[in-house]
Scaffold this active site. Sequence first.
Site, PDB file in Angstrom:
ATOM      1  CE  LYS A 217      -3.903   2.334   2.549  1.00 15.49           C
ATOM      2  NZ  LYS A 217      -3.803   2.853   3.621  1.00 15.49           N
ATOM      3  CG  HIS A 236      -4.016   1.089  12.218  1.00 19.03           C
ATOM      4  ND1 HIS A 236      -3.195   2.439  11.843  1.00 19.03           N
ATOM      5  CD2 HIS A 236      -3.228   0.254  11.428  1.00 19.03           C
ATOM      6  CE1 HIS A 236      -2.515   2.384  11.046  1.00 19.03           C
ATOM      7  NE2 HIS A 236      -2.321   0.968  10.697  1.00 19.03           N
ATOM      8  CG  ASP A 238       0.215  -2.621  10.756  1.00 24.12           C
ATOM      9  OD1 ASP A 238      -0.809  -1.875  10.652  1.00 24.12           O
ATOM     10  OD2 ASP A 238       1.383  -2.559  10.393  1.00 24.12           O
ATOM     11  CG  HIS A 292       1.121   2.118  13.863  1.00 24.00           C
ATOM     12  ND1 HIS A 292       0.737   0.597  14.027  1.00 24.00           N
ATOM     13  CD2 HIS A 292       1.114   1.923  12.346  1.00 24.00           C
ATOM     14  CE1 HIS A 292       0.578  -0.052  12.969  1.00 24.00           C
ATOM     15  NE2 HIS A 292       0.797   0.599  12.007  1.00 24.00           N
TER      16      HIS A 292
END
Length: 357
Positions: A217, A236, A238, A292
């Site tokens: 991404k 969020h 990962d 993060h």
Amino acid sequence: MVSSDSVNSRVETLASSGIATIPKEYIRPKEELINIGDIFEQEKSTDGPQVPTIDLKEIDSENEKVRERCREELNKAAVDWGVMHLVNHGISDELMDRVRKAGKAFFDLPIEQKEKYANDQASGKIQGYGSKLANNASGQLEWEDYFFHLIFPEDKRDLSIWPQTPADYIEATAEYAKELRALATKVLRVLSLGLGLEEGRLEKEVGGLEELLLQMKINYYPVCPQPELALGVEAHTDVSALTFILHNMVPGLQLFYEGKWVSAKCVPNSIVMHIGDTIEILSNGKYKSILHRGMVNKEKVRISWAVFCEPPKEKIILKPLPETVSETEPPIFPPRTFAEHIQHKLFRRSQEALLNK
């Protein structure tokens, strides 16, 4: 034919329109605004904890002591932080520069040209050029556009949606994917040994060479007229096993460590690596998947290249490995497939958003 609606929905269009204030959908809730500051000032700060830098030069040294010291440092960072700058990781500066140049050149194209690669999340076509859709519960948007596609294994790639311009995009990205896949094996080996497992165990548990997917991404964060009100990516963790990040040396990554937001330094020629939820679950919480977020600013465009190493969605049940569980350390995660884990996180996030309304 590109609709004017899709062009107008891009953050880049908004940022280049000369607006002095951002639309309300991009303004973060009050409780988040109290700790959004000037990322350039925060990145310069030497107070407080700093994201560890791990030198991988000796990770396979023939000298056992030297090798073990290097591996212990990586393990310690995975236990304490769950994120680190990797240096001497074996991927050449030249290749990383080619990847950065190619990604930047794609985002430098006119929006109408980029729209030819637009994704369509509503129809399930998630690969391609896009912007964050509002989460229905909170109606919140993030200050970024992106390009998302699967880059490894080679037989699972769809090259028809890879940018044809610039000319080096496909070759540089494909080569980088191969090198990153080898680096993932190296890291997983060390993390396995750190749990007292056979060195190939974690790699096998996340799908091995055949099934572990590398999804890239490229995040494009345009300059923002009110960076103190917005986020490029909201807080969020990962879902991946591991995430590897390159960036264009513009600060923006913040980690929630010991109750405070810590700004990651820009370390030349490094790759930032996150431990994802998948490894946190398999290790029964020994390795951390850290919260993060991505910050924006009003001076410089920030671009980051995140590669998520993800297990297959349905084939593997993610749960703490038996060796990580004991009477004193019972399993802290229920068994779920990767797809179920993603759904659980989305459901929890939408519930929280409803409660905070």
